[in-house]
Design an enzyme around this catalytic site. Sequence first.
Site, PDB file in Angstrom:
ATOM      1  N   ASP A   1      41.558   2.959  83.930  1.00 34.61           N
ATOM      2  CA  ASP A   1      42.784   3.382  83.401  1.00 34.61           C
ATOM      3  C   ASP A   1      42.665   4.810  82.640  1.00 34.61           C
ATOM      4  O   ASP A   1      43.547   5.624  82.700  1.00 34.61           O
ATOM      5  CB  ASP A   1      43.483   2.190  82.811  1.00 34.61           C
ATOM      6  CG  ASP A   1      44.011   1.026  83.694  1.00 34.61           C
ATOM      7  OD1 ASP A   1      43.997   1.269  84.996  1.00 34.61           O
ATOM      8  OD2 ASP A   1      43.643  -0.093  83.248  1.00 34.61           O
TER       9      ASP A   1
ATOM     10  N   ASP B   1      41.162  -6.024  83.452  1.00 30.93           N
ATOM     11  CA  ASP B   1      41.337  -5.248  82.082  1.00 30.93           C
ATOM     12  C   ASP B   1      40.831  -6.077  80.919  1.00 30.93           C
ATOM     13  O   ASP B   1      40.511  -7.084  81.010  1.00 30.93           O
ATOM     14  CB  ASP B   1      42.851  -5.331  82.076  1.00 30.93           C
ATOM     15  CG  ASP B   1      43.763  -4.304  83.155  1.00 30.93           C
ATOM     16  OD1 ASP B   1      42.918  -3.366  83.496  1.00 30.93           O
ATOM     17  OD2 ASP B   1      44.799  -4.659  83.530  1.00 30.93           O
TER      18      ASP B   1
END
Length: 154
Positions: free
Chosen positions: A129, A110
């Site tokens: 995402d 991330d």
Amino acid sequence: MEILVVAVGILVDRLTKIWALDKLKKVQDIPIIKNFFDLTYVENRGAAWGIFSGKTLVLSAVTLLVLSAIIVYMIKYRPKSKLARISLSLVISGALGNLYDRVFYKYVVDLFSLHYKDIYYYPVFNVADICVVVGTIMIAIFIVLKDDKKDGKV
């Protein structure tokens, strides 16, 4: 069209994660917009908000199940709506992007961090995402529009 959406989503996700692994991991954090947006390296060993941390096998299995269901649906029913096809393709793209990380790294990379000063931090996320969230919102819009058409509202 669907294959292009999936391919572009995966490509952009992979490129940003490769960059994060190569460059961002060394510095951990790069402020982009002060007190609002940073590039922050995180190894997420769970799902959204860190839930199911350390459950890589379970998360991978659930992802494969959802991917299979979406793909079977798209093949069997061949949605006529471009909105439906693109939204499902975005979800597939994001799911595959994060599944790749779980399989090869045992965590998801991330890198996007939204926050308000040091008061509030939204969980760090990635391109995959974004694809899943945007695709899901588009599916919801498609369902609402479809129901409105049935009711004669559109």
